[in-house]
Motif scaffolding. Structure first.
Motif, PDB file in Angstrom:
ATOM      1  N   LEU A   2       0.894  -0.948  -0.283  1.00  0.00           N
ATOM      2  CA  LEU A   2       0.008  -0.125   0.081  1.00  0.00           C
ATOM      3  C   LEU A   2       0.732   1.322  -0.040  1.00  0.00           C
ATOM      4  N   GLY A   3       0.604   2.137  -0.803  1.00  0.00           N
ATOM      5  CA  GLY A   3       1.101   3.326  -0.979  1.00  0.00           C
ATOM      6  C   GLY A   3       0.104   4.448  -0.735  1.00  0.00           C
ATOM      7  N   LEU A   4       0.175   5.363   0.173  1.00  0.00           N
ATOM      8  CA  LEU A   4      -0.907   6.302   0.400  1.00  0.00           C
ATOM      9  C   LEU A   4      -0.101   7.707   0.431  1.00  0.00           C
ATOM     10  N   PHE A   5      -0.663   8.638  -0.203  1.00  0.00           N
ATOM     11  CA  PHE A   5       0.222   9.688  -0.675  1.00  0.00           C
ATOM     12  C   PHE A   5      -0.846  11.066  -0.584  1.00  0.00           C
ATOM     13  N   GLY A   6      -0.674  12.100   0.049  1.00  0.00           N
ATOM     14  CA  GLY A   6      -1.652  13.133   0.440  1.00  0.00           C
ATOM     15  C   GLY A   6      -1.504  13.935  -1.066  1.00  0.00           C
ATOM     16  N   LYS A   7      -2.786  14.532  -1.263  1.00  0.00           N
ATOM     17  CA  LYS A   7      -3.037  15.307  -2.615  1.00  0.00           C
ATOM     18  C   LYS A   7      -1.762  16.296  -3.094  1.00  0.00           C
ATOM     19  N   ALA A   8      -1.350  16.979  -2.079  1.00  0.00           N
ATOM     20  CA  ALA A   8      -0.278  17.873  -2.323  1.00  0.00           C
ATOM     21  C   ALA A   8       0.889  17.150  -2.704  1.00  0.00           C
ATOM     22  N   THR A   9       1.217  15.828  -2.273  1.00  0.00           N
ATOM     23  CA  THR A   9       2.381  15.053  -2.566  1.00  0.00           C
ATOM     24  C   THR A   9       2.250  14.224  -3.875  1.00  0.00           C
ATOM     25  N   GLY A  10       1.082  13.308  -3.708  1.00  0.00           N
ATOM     26  CA  GLY A  10       0.896  12.229  -4.599  1.00  0.00           C
ATOM     27  C   GLY A  10       0.626  13.182  -6.249  1.00  0.00           C
ATOM     28  N   ASP A  73      18.750   5.937   3.221  1.00  0.00           N
ATOM     29  CA  ASP A  73      18.915   7.171   2.883  1.00  0.00           C
ATOM     30  C   ASP A  73      17.587   7.840   2.952  1.00  0.00           C
ATOM     31  N   ASP A  74      16.677   7.857   3.659  1.00  0.00           N
ATOM     32  CA  ASP A  74      15.314   8.452   3.680  1.00  0.00           C
ATOM     33  C   ASP A  74      14.476   8.071   2.439  1.00  0.00           C
ATOM     34  N   ILE A  75      15.161   7.253   1.700  1.00  0.00           N
ATOM     35  CA  ILE A  75      14.237   6.589   0.474  1.00  0.00           C
ATOM     36  C   ILE A  75      13.590   5.413   0.877  1.00  0.00           C
ATOM     37  N   PHE A  76      12.384   5.184   0.383  1.00  0.00           N
ATOM     38  CA  PHE A  76      11.527   4.109   0.886  1.00  0.00           C
ATOM     39  C   PHE A  76      11.207   3.324  -0.373  1.00  0.00           C
ATOM     40  N   CYS A  77      11.296   2.316  -0.531  1.00  0.00           N
ATOM     41  CA  CYS A  77      11.032   1.297  -1.752  1.00  0.00           C
ATOM     42  C   CYS A  77      10.168   0.116  -1.466  1.00  0.00           C
ATOM     43  N   ILE A 104      18.333  -2.316  -5.443  1.00  0.00           N
ATOM     44  CA  ILE A 104      18.690  -1.875  -6.923  1.00  0.00           C
ATOM     45  C   ILE A 104      17.825  -0.863  -7.073  1.00  0.00           C
ATOM     46  N   MET A 105      16.357  -0.537  -7.075  1.00  0.00           N
ATOM     47  CA  MET A 105      15.746   0.346  -7.253  1.00  0.00           C
ATOM     48  C   MET A 105      15.903   1.550  -6.578  1.00  0.00           C
ATOM     49  N   VAL A 106      16.446   1.503  -5.245  1.00  0.00           N
ATOM     50  CA  VAL A 106      16.746   2.784  -4.502  1.00  0.00           C
ATOM     51  C   VAL A 106      17.991   3.352  -5.141  1.00  0.00           C
ATOM     52  N   GLU A 107      19.043   2.498  -5.176  1.00  0.00           N
ATOM     53  CA  GLU A 107      20.376   2.915  -6.136  1.00  0.00           C
ATOM     54  C   GLU A 107      20.156   3.586  -7.488  1.00  0.00           C
ATOM     55  N   ALA A 108      19.377   2.982  -8.313  1.00  0.00           N
ATOM     56  CA  ALA A 108      18.854   3.326  -9.496  1.00  0.00           C
ATOM     57  C   ALA A 108      18.099   4.760  -9.393  1.00  0.00           C
ATOM     58  N   TYR A 109      17.349   5.145  -8.609  1.00  0.00           N
ATOM     59  CA  TYR A 109      16.639   6.336  -8.349  1.00  0.00           C
ATOM     60  C   TYR A 109      17.685   7.262  -7.783  1.00  0.00           C
ATOM     61  N   LYS A 110      18.752   7.079  -6.917  1.00  0.00           N
ATOM     62  CA  LYS A 110      19.609   7.960  -6.663  1.00  0.00           C
ATOM     63  C   LYS A 110      20.428   8.402  -7.510  1.00  0.00           C
ATOM     64  N   VAL A 111      20.941   7.425  -8.456  1.00  0.00           N
ATOM     65  CA  VAL A 111      21.552   7.908  -9.842  1.00  0.00           C
ATOM     66  C   VAL A 111      20.882   8.716 -10.621  1.00  0.00           C
ATOM     67  N   ALA A 138      11.619  10.716   1.017  1.00  0.00           N
ATOM     68  CA  ALA A 138      11.096  11.514   1.930  1.00  0.00           C
ATOM     69  C   ALA A 138      11.966  12.910   2.089  1.00  0.00           C
ATOM     70  N   LYS A 139      13.131  13.222   1.501  1.00  0.00           N
ATOM     71  CA  LYS A 139      13.952  14.485   1.666  1.00  0.00           C
ATOM     72  C   LYS A 139      13.610  15.398   0.534  1.00  0.00           C
ATOM     73  N   THR A 140      13.077  14.721  -0.477  1.00  0.00           N
ATOM     74  CA  THR A 140      12.676  15.684  -1.530  1.00  0.00           C
ATOM     75  C   THR A 140      11.146  15.783  -1.767  1.00  0.00           C
ATOM     76  N   GLY A 141      10.397  14.744  -1.241  1.00  0.00           N
ATOM     77  CA  GLY A 141       8.882  14.462  -1.587  1.00  0.00           C
ATOM     78  C   GLY A 141       8.715  13.804  -2.692  1.00  0.00           C
ATOM     79  N   THR A 142       9.694  13.356  -3.405  1.00  0.00           N
ATOM     80  CA  THR A 142       9.282  12.805  -4.832  1.00  0.00           C
ATOM     81  C   THR A 142       8.871  11.356  -4.576  1.00  0.00           C
ATOM     82  N   LEU A 143       7.830  11.313  -5.536  1.00  0.00           N
ATOM     83  CA  LEU A 143       7.069   9.704  -5.550  1.00  0.00           C
ATOM     84  C   LEU A 143       7.338   9.274  -7.004  1.00  0.00           C
ATOM     85  N   PHE A 144       7.819   8.056  -7.144  1.00  0.00           N
ATOM     86  CA  PHE A 144       8.165   7.111  -8.345  1.00  0.00           C
ATOM     87  C   PHE A 144       7.581   6.222  -8.257  1.00  0.00           C
ATOM     88  N   ALA A 145       6.584   5.588  -9.104  1.00  0.00           N
ATOM     89  CA  ALA A 145       6.115   4.467  -9.388  1.00  0.00           C
ATOM     90  C   ALA A 145       6.046   3.720 -11.043  1.00  0.00           C
TER      91      ALA A 145
END
Length: 253
Positions: A2-10, A73-77, A104-111, A138-145
């Motif tokens: 489950l991923g639930l993200f407020g309107k301002a974030t999502g 590093d405050d990145i949730f996957c 791997i996906m966290v590292e790919a996202y960071k790169v 969580a640091k930048t508020g970025t959602l990537f799916a």
């Protein structure tokens, strides 16, 4: 998951509201989290900044589509599925043999975020396998799916009563939480908040929302698909930050 993200974030696509009953039968974010917890009492739930949530349960997990979660590093996957080219990806990102798909996906996202010379679609295009994943920085508020091009893993998204974005591999959670304000997450696509929805195989073509109507003209469902007849003009840019803006994006016409 489950991923639930407020309107301002999502910043969910407004087309998810198209079904005639829309948000009338959808529930609040807190109610949706409780639905998930009630169904999966042994789940792990992360309370993220600004009222966002991510949760995962291993109950009734398919061996073909295992679920994993990692926080680095405050990145949730959350990753569901299997990658067939794990060895190549570990080597490419300089990771150890113990690295999981979620790592791997966290590292790919960071790169991608920090220094990649290629756009987001290229990162996902290089993945071979059956998968769906949600990343939240969580640091930048970025959602990537994203979801694989065959749609091999169940993955849907919808809107809560307050406009929050809901993502899950459990259709029951989506149906109970979002009512008709939901749709399958389109196969072969990426969603980045603030940018929108794009196809990683056809990044310069729009992804349009298509409405399904009943005999009375009421919209009963919505789905998204690539419009191969509409090409988005591309303006050359330089620098890693501009790569996010280079993605072909659709949040409606």
């Amino acid at each position: 998951m489950l991923g639930l993200f407020g309107k301002a974030t999502g910043k969910p696509p407004q087309e998810l509201r198209l079904p005639s009953v829309g948000l009338e039968n959808s529930k609040s974010p807190d109610e949706i989290v409780e639905i998930f917890r009630s169904k999966w009492p042994n789940s792990t739930v992360y309370n993220l900044p600004h009222g966002n949530f991510m949760a995962l349960s291993h109950e009734e997990e398919s061996p073909n589509h295992p679920r994993s979660i990692v926080v680095m590093d405050d990145i949730f996957c959350i990753f569901v599925g299997i990658l067939a080219n794990m060895a190549d990806l570990r080597h490419h990102y300089g990771l150890q043999r113990q690295a999981t798909e979620a790592m791997i996906m966290v590292e790919a996202y960071k790169v991608l975020r920090d220094r990649a010379p290629y756009p987001p679609d290229q990162v996902v295009k290089d993945l071979e396998g059956k998968f769906a994943f949600i990343i939240f920085d969580a640091k930048t508020g970025t959602l990537f799916a994203a979801r694989d091009r065959e749609g091999s893993v169940e993955f849907q998204w919808g809107m809560a009563s307050d406009g929050s974005l809901i993502c899950s591999d459990d259709p029951t959670i989506i149906r109970d939480g979002c009512g008709k304000a939901c749709a399958p997450f389109p196969p072969g696509c990426i969603f980045i908040n603030g940018i929108g929805l794009t196809s990683f195989d056809h990044p310069l073509h729009k992804v349009r929302a298509m409405a399904h109507e009943d005999d009375r003209g009421n919209v009963t469902a919505v789905f998204f698909q690539v419009d191969l007849y509409t090409r988005i003009p591309s303006i050359p840019r330089t620098g890693s930050a501009s790569n996010w803006a280079d993605a072909a994006v659709v949040e409606g016409d």
